[in-house]
Motif scaffolding. Structure first.
Motif, PDB file in Angstrom:
ATOM      1  N   LEU A  64      52.457  14.069 -17.897  1.00  8.18           N
ATOM      2  CA  LEU A  64      51.518  14.833 -17.080  1.00  8.18           C
ATOM      3  C   LEU A  64      51.751  16.318 -17.296  1.00  8.18           C
ATOM      4  O   LEU A  64      52.866  16.815 -17.123  1.00  8.18           O
ATOM      5  N   GLY A  65      50.700  17.029 -17.668  1.00  5.63           N
ATOM      6  CA  GLY A  65      50.762  18.470 -17.839  1.00  5.63           C
ATOM      7  C   GLY A  65      49.964  19.172 -16.754  1.00  5.63           C
ATOM      8  O   GLY A  65      48.792  18.853 -16.534  1.00  5.63           O
ATOM      9  N   PRO A  73      52.465  26.498 -18.180  1.00  7.58           N
ATOM     10  CA  PRO A  73      52.336  25.040 -18.217  1.00  7.58           C
ATOM     11  C   PRO A  73      53.653  24.343 -17.919  1.00  7.58           C
ATOM     12  O   PRO A  73      54.735  24.889 -18.135  1.00  7.58           O
ATOM     13  N   ASN A  74      53.534  23.139 -17.411  1.00  6.92           N
ATOM     14  CA  ASN A  74      54.696  22.338 -17.033  1.00  6.92           C
ATOM     15  C   ASN A  74      54.385  20.876 -17.318  1.00  6.92           C
ATOM     16  O   ASN A  74      53.301  20.396 -16.971  1.00  6.92           O
ATOM     17  N   THR A  75      55.310  20.170 -17.971  1.00 10.76           N
ATOM     18  CA  THR A  75      55.092  18.760 -18.272  1.00 10.76           C
ATOM     19  C   THR A  75      56.253  17.935 -17.760  1.00 10.76           C
ATOM     20  O   THR A  75      57.382  18.411 -17.657  1.00 10.76           O
ATOM     21  N   ASP A  95      54.459  18.602  -1.922  1.00 17.18           N
ATOM     22  CA  ASP A  95      55.235  19.837  -2.001  1.00 17.18           C
ATOM     23  C   ASP A  95      56.155  19.863  -3.213  1.00 17.18           C
ATOM     24  O   ASP A  95      56.989  20.764  -3.344  1.00 17.18           O
ATOM     25  N   SER A  96      56.029  18.890  -4.103  1.00 22.69           N
ATOM     26  CA  SER A  96      56.785  18.893  -5.349  1.00 22.69           C
ATOM     27  C   SER A  96      56.222  19.948  -6.287  1.00 22.69           C
ATOM     28  O   SER A  96      55.185  20.567  -6.013  1.00 22.69           O
ATOM     29  N   ASP A  97      56.906  20.150  -7.412  1.00 21.45           N
ATOM     30  CA  ASP A  97      56.367  21.087  -8.404  1.00 21.45           C
ATOM     31  C   ASP A  97      54.969  20.668  -8.839  1.00 21.45           C
ATOM     32  O   ASP A  97      54.079  21.509  -9.026  1.00 21.45           O
ATOM     33  N   LYS A  98      54.766  19.351  -9.018  1.00 13.49           N
ATOM     34  CA  LYS A  98      53.445  18.873  -9.415  1.00 13.49           C
ATOM     35  C   LYS A  98      52.404  19.217  -8.364  1.00 13.49           C
ATOM     36  O   LYS A  98      51.309  19.698  -8.676  1.00 13.49           O
ATOM     37  N   GLY A  99      52.752  18.936  -7.096  1.00 14.47           N
ATOM     38  CA  GLY A  99      51.804  19.188  -6.033  1.00 14.47           C
ATOM     39  C   GLY A  99      51.478  20.663  -5.880  1.00 14.47           C
ATOM     40  O   GLY A  99      50.319  21.044  -5.646  1.00 14.47           O
TER      41      GLY A  99
END
Length: 231
Positions: A64-65, A73-75, A95-99
């Motif tokens: 997931l990117g 960008p973060n994967t 509240d995670s980095d993804k969220g």
């Protein structure tokens, strides 16, 4: 047994065209393989099923990117927990980095890297939260230990040690009767699902001499259009 698509070998092809990749399919991936509504869904389902049959570890794992609030960008790898005509679904902490990334930039890409079969599928599009009913339904399907861990973890936040993390998990487990308890575990308020609604889907099939096959579907004005891409 691998499943071929698109009919037999076209006339007047060379040996390079006949050379199969590790997926074992003699036929070359072609835009004509993409049909249905949406046209990516049937082939994706076949490739996912064949990844399962090939006993690839975590066949539903996808990279997931996302893009953070600063445009960086973060994967990371997550598990796909649903795929239908609306898109692909995964679950995480809000509240995670993804969220946090998705709150700032609600778009993403995912890649299913079935390297052992020399196949990949890439999705790109907008991301929306799934409804609370869907989150609740999936939550109830999760193993009890996974529920307890999700409730105990402040996802993506620092913690001093592994011992401290395990102590937090033990406290939460004791509160709900342990791993073998009967007390229902509530869905964390800061946890739920997201759906990537694809606007672009690309299928990749490895071929000999790096002359790979790439077929891209793009949703343009509500209509899916397919094109072959050079490798």
């Amino acid at each position: 047994m691998r499943v071929g698509y698109g009919g037999g070998i076209p006339p007047n092809v060379g040996d390079g065209d006949r050379a199969a990749g590790a997926d074992g399919v003699r036929d070359n991936l072609d835009p004509s393989w993409l049909r249905g509504d949406p046209p990516w869904l049937d082939l994706f389902g076949v490739w996912l099923r064949e990844a399962v049959e090939a006993r690839i570890p975590e066949p539903n794992a996808m990279v997931l990117g996302t893009v953070d609030p600063n445009g960086v960008p973060n994967t990371r790898t997550v598990l796909c927990k649903g795929a239908d005509a609306s898109g692909v679904v995964f679950f995480t902490g809000y509240d995670s980095d993804k969220g946090i990334d998705l709150a700032a930039n609600p778009v993403a890409s995912v890649t299913f890297p079935w390297i052992a079969l020399e196949r990949q599928v890439h999705f790109r599009g907008a991301v929306v939260p799934v409804g609370p009913e869907d989150t609740e339904t999936y939550w109830r399907m999760r193993p009890r230990g996974s529920q307890l861990s999700a409730l105990a973890s402040d996802q993506s936040r620092p913690i001093g040690s592994r011992h401290e993390l395990e102590a937090k998990a033990a406290d939460i487990a004791a509160r709900y009767g342990g791993l073998d308890g009967d007390d229902p575990i509530p869905v964390p308020a800061d946890w739920g699902g997201y759906r990537l609604e694809p606007a672009r889907v690309e299928f990749w099939q490895g071929r000999a001499n790096r002359l790979h096959n790439r077929v891209r579907l793009s949703l343009i004005d509500g209509i899916w259009q397919a094109a072959r891409l050079q490798p």
